[in-house]
Motif scaffolding. Sequence first.
Motif, PDB file in Angstrom:
ATOM      1  N   GLU A 168      28.385   5.140 -20.339  1.00 28.17           N
ATOM      2  CA  GLU A 168      28.087   5.468 -19.311  1.00 28.17           C
ATOM      3  C   GLU A 168      27.177   6.127 -18.493  1.00 28.17           C
ATOM      4  N   PRO A 169      26.069   5.120 -18.414  1.00 28.55           N
ATOM      5  CA  PRO A 169      24.432   5.278 -17.877  1.00 28.55           C
ATOM      6  C   PRO A 169      24.456   5.973 -16.369  1.00 28.55           C
ATOM      7  N   LEU A 170      25.468   5.716 -15.900  1.00 27.72           N
ATOM      8  CA  LEU A 170      25.365   6.698 -14.879  1.00 27.72           C
ATOM      9  C   LEU A 170      26.464   7.724 -14.642  1.00 27.72           C
ATOM     10  N   LEU A 171      26.500   8.437 -14.464  1.00 30.64           N
ATOM     11  CA  LEU A 171      27.739   9.498 -14.646  1.00 30.64           C
ATOM     12  C   LEU A 171      27.308  10.559 -13.328  1.00 30.64           C
ATOM     13  N   LEU A 172      28.617  11.272 -12.817  1.00 33.41           N
ATOM     14  CA  LEU A 172      28.538  11.662 -11.682  1.00 33.41           C
ATOM     15  C   LEU A 172      29.221  12.790 -11.155  1.00 33.41           C
ATOM     16  N   ALA A 173      29.131  13.938 -11.143  1.00 30.31           N
ATOM     17  CA  ALA A 173      29.434  15.224 -11.233  1.00 30.31           C
ATOM     18  C   ALA A 173      30.853  15.577 -10.558  1.00 30.31           C
ATOM     19  N   HIS A 174      31.368  14.701 -10.017  1.00 25.06           N
ATOM     20  CA  HIS A 174      32.623  14.788  -9.706  1.00 25.06           C
ATOM     21  C   HIS A 174      33.728  12.504 -10.079  1.00 25.06           C
TER      22      HIS A 174
ATOM     23  N   LEU B  63      15.383   8.967 -17.673  1.00 24.68           N
ATOM     24  CA  LEU B  63      16.408  10.554 -17.436  1.00 24.68           C
ATOM     25  C   LEU B  63      16.555  11.056 -16.042  1.00 24.68           C
ATOM     26  N   GLN B  64      17.152  10.384 -15.267  1.00 27.03           N
ATOM     27  CA  GLN B  64      17.095  11.121 -14.233  1.00 27.03           C
ATOM     28  C   GLN B  64      18.589  12.639 -13.842  1.00 27.03           C
ATOM     29  N   ALA B  65      18.158  13.143 -13.569  1.00 24.72           N
ATOM     30  CA  ALA B  65      19.689  14.493 -13.563  1.00 24.72           C
ATOM     31  C   ALA B  65      18.946  14.955 -12.304  1.00 24.72           C
ATOM     32  N   ASP B  66      20.608  15.322 -11.777  1.00 25.72           N
ATOM     33  CA  ASP B  66      20.347  16.097 -10.358  1.00 25.72           C
ATOM     34  C   ASP B  66      21.313  17.114  -9.958  1.00 25.72           C
ATOM     35  N   THR B  67      21.452  17.355  -9.274  1.00 20.78           N
ATOM     36  CA  THR B  67      22.811  18.014  -8.990  1.00 20.78           C
ATOM     37  C   THR B  67      24.946  17.454  -8.320  1.00 20.78           C
ATOM     38  N   GLU B  68      24.073  15.990  -8.567  1.00 23.33           N
ATOM     39  CA  GLU B  68      24.978  14.973  -8.266  1.00 23.33           C
ATOM     40  C   GLU B  68      25.497  13.743  -8.954  1.00 23.33           C
TER      41      GLU B  68
ATOM     42  N   ARG C  38      21.317   9.471 -14.893  1.00 15.52           N
ATOM     43  CA  ARG C  38      21.821   8.269 -13.957  1.00 15.52           C
ATOM     44  C   ARG C  38      20.286   7.776 -16.018  1.00 15.52           C
ATOM     45  N   LEU C  39      20.912   7.123 -16.697  1.00 14.86           N
ATOM     46  CA  LEU C  39      20.197   7.160 -17.584  1.00 14.86           C
ATOM     47  C   LEU C  39      19.278   4.881 -17.537  1.00 14.86           C
ATOM     48  N   ARG C  40      17.841   5.303 -17.620  1.00 14.45           N
ATOM     49  CA  ARG C  40      17.518   3.509 -16.452  1.00 14.45           C
ATOM     50  C   ARG C  40      17.133   2.923 -17.925  1.00 14.45           C
ATOM     51  N   LYS C  41      18.487   2.400 -18.122  1.00 16.37           N
ATOM     52  CA  LYS C  41      18.319   1.194 -19.238  1.00 16.37           C
ATOM     53  C   LYS C  41      17.539  -0.318 -19.051  1.00 16.37           C
ATOM     54  N   THR C  42      17.319  -0.767 -20.180  1.00  7.60           N
ATOM     55  CA  THR C  42      15.932  -2.143 -19.787  1.00  7.60           C
ATOM     56  C   THR C  42      16.539  -2.489 -21.176  1.00  7.60           C
TER      57      THR C  42
ATOM     58  N   VAL D 200      23.561   8.253  -4.867  1.00  3.82           N
ATOM     59  CA  VAL D 200      23.694   7.238  -6.493  1.00  3.82           C
ATOM     60  C   VAL D 200      22.839   6.150  -6.349  1.00  3.82           C
ATOM     61  N   LEU D 201      22.621   4.858  -4.391  1.00  8.36           N
ATOM     62  CA  LEU D 201      22.253   3.775  -4.472  1.00  8.36           C
ATOM     63  C   LEU D 201      21.121   4.690  -4.387  1.00  8.36           C
ATOM     64  N   ALA D 202      20.438   5.528  -4.707  1.00  8.08           N
ATOM     65  CA  ALA D 202      18.537   5.149  -4.581  1.00  8.08           C
ATOM     66  C   ALA D 202      18.950   5.287  -6.387  1.00  8.08           C
ATOM     67  N   GLY D 203      19.446   5.823  -7.611  1.00  7.80           N
ATOM     68  CA  GLY D 203      19.414   5.774  -8.961  1.00  7.80           C
ATOM     69  C   GLY D 203      20.199   4.314  -9.335  1.00  7.80           C
ATOM     70  N   LEU D 204      19.964   2.950  -8.778  1.00  3.81           N
ATOM     71  CA  LEU D 204      20.951   1.996  -9.543  1.00  3.81           C
ATOM     72  C   LEU D 204      19.861   1.757 -10.128  1.00  3.81           C
ATOM     73  N   LEU D 205      18.746   0.997  -9.502  1.00  7.31           N
ATOM     74  CA  LEU D 205      17.495   0.204 -10.149  1.00  7.31           C
ATOM     75  C   LEU D 205      16.553   0.893 -11.040  1.00  7.31           C
ATOM     76  N   ALA D 206      16.903  -0.307 -11.908  1.00  4.70           N
ATOM     77  CA  ALA D 206      16.467   0.463 -13.519  1.00  4.70           C
ATOM     78  C   ALA D 206      15.668   0.197 -13.995  1.00  4.70           C
ATOM     79  N   THR D 207      14.185  -1.421 -12.990  1.00  2.00           N
ATOM     80  CA  THR D 207      13.306  -1.805 -13.653  1.00  2.00           C
ATOM     81  C   THR D 207      11.657  -1.089 -13.468  1.00  2.00           C
ATOM     82  N   ARG D 208      11.132  -1.578 -14.075  1.00  2.00           N
ATOM     83  CA  ARG D 208      10.009  -0.440 -14.116  1.00  2.00           C
ATOM     84  C   ARG D 208       8.843  -1.375 -12.938  1.00  2.00           C
ATOM     85  N   ARG D 209       9.251  -2.089 -12.785  1.00  2.00           N
ATOM     86  CA  ARG D 209       8.629  -2.719 -11.003  1.00  2.00           C
ATOM     87  C   ARG D 209       9.694  -2.566 -10.018  1.00  2.00           C
TER      88      ARG D 209
END
Length: 428
Positions: free
Chosen positions: A27-33, A62-67, A70-74, A191-200
């Motif tokens: 699950e490349p996107l994991l939530l705190a709750h 890999l972006q990680a915060d309190t909420e 997100r592993l941005r896989k390509t 969560v919405l802001a972290g969905l995009l996984a593109t390099r450009r």
Amino acid sequence: MTTPLTEVLEGQRAAELRQAARALLKEPLLLAHGAHADEFRLVRQHAAELRDWFDRNTGWSLQADTEAVRLRKTPGNPSDATHPAREASRAAAPFTRRRYVLLCLALAALERGEAQIALGRLAEQVVMDASDPRLVEAGVEFTLERREERLDLAVVVRLLLRLGVLRRVAGDEDAYVSGAGDALYDVERRVLAGLLATRRGPSLVTAAAFEERITELAAETALESDELRFRAIRHRLTRRLLDDPVLYYDELSDAELAYLTRQRAFIVARIGELTGLVAEVRAEGIAMVDPFDELTDVRMPEQGTHGHITLLLAEHLAAAEGPVGPDELHARVRELAREHGGYWSKSAREPGLEPELAERAVAKLAALGLVTRTPEGVVPRPALARYAVGDTVALEAGTVTTSTAGTRGANAPAATTRAATTRKAKKK
């Protein structure tokens, strides 16, 4: 000199790191709750080490915060279309072109919208954006007046609910689809802001053809030295070994094959150390097998009617010497229905359903890297040989068995005898 306590602590840390890495691959996107709160806390605890490993070996950030984390896989192979998005489970219908467009339009509307939004209001925004002349020119048109169009939007919303982009406050999607009501959602902006996984950014892509646009979205930066080129090759190979059921040598460029030949032991050892995957090296390629059978979104063999049909068609295709056309596959399904229909669901035995059953089986085999599709028909790949039935062998009086090409000895772990038949989770 290490003490027994130090060894225990180091072993515990390594086990937790492996568990965290596997959680991210699944699950490349994991939530705190929510359902994956425990995995979220574990990944957060080891975020620094995981971030370093994925950056160095795959180029994934890999972006990680309190909420959320997100592993941005390509993907290692951007042209692989065998794993479409689905509403919820593996059994759900795959996303169609309409649903993908609706998903993009819905995300754009949510990005511009408020902290709460009603499904009806979201639909109005989607219809407005769909009137863009470029979409109309491409043959995309939405009015959401028909029930099937509203159902497609509801499926998109349920995917966003599962991802955590939306949280339902009141109502439900079924009421909207039937025209009897509406639904209200909170929008989780982080969560919405972290969905995009593109390099450009998509707006910077200038290519017109679909595959070229996908390639540009995931393109690496300019590779002006041998070191950068080798690093890019290592990233692509590691991504494919983590994501794909099998990495075939004949799919690699000369530079990739030469690099893999030199660095194979190092690459597979690094993957195995972090994830617990076991390398199965064959003459045709490499498969990273999961002994725990967890990191997969497609399984084979699988119980049920469709799993049985897929296994039987795999046996048929494994014996083919060239492309197998649709007519032959449909005829084979009819034969199988006569032979094994008593074990199948009633709906699968209905006349005329052969094309649908064959397509479903071939789609699974293609997703597992066991066959490829060509204009001439379905072509078996080397890993499919393990499903080829061999000669009948007498064991003792009154008992016979058939050998299967490609399988290991009876003492081999069960998971390794299925190598290249399960695909590591490929969620983006």
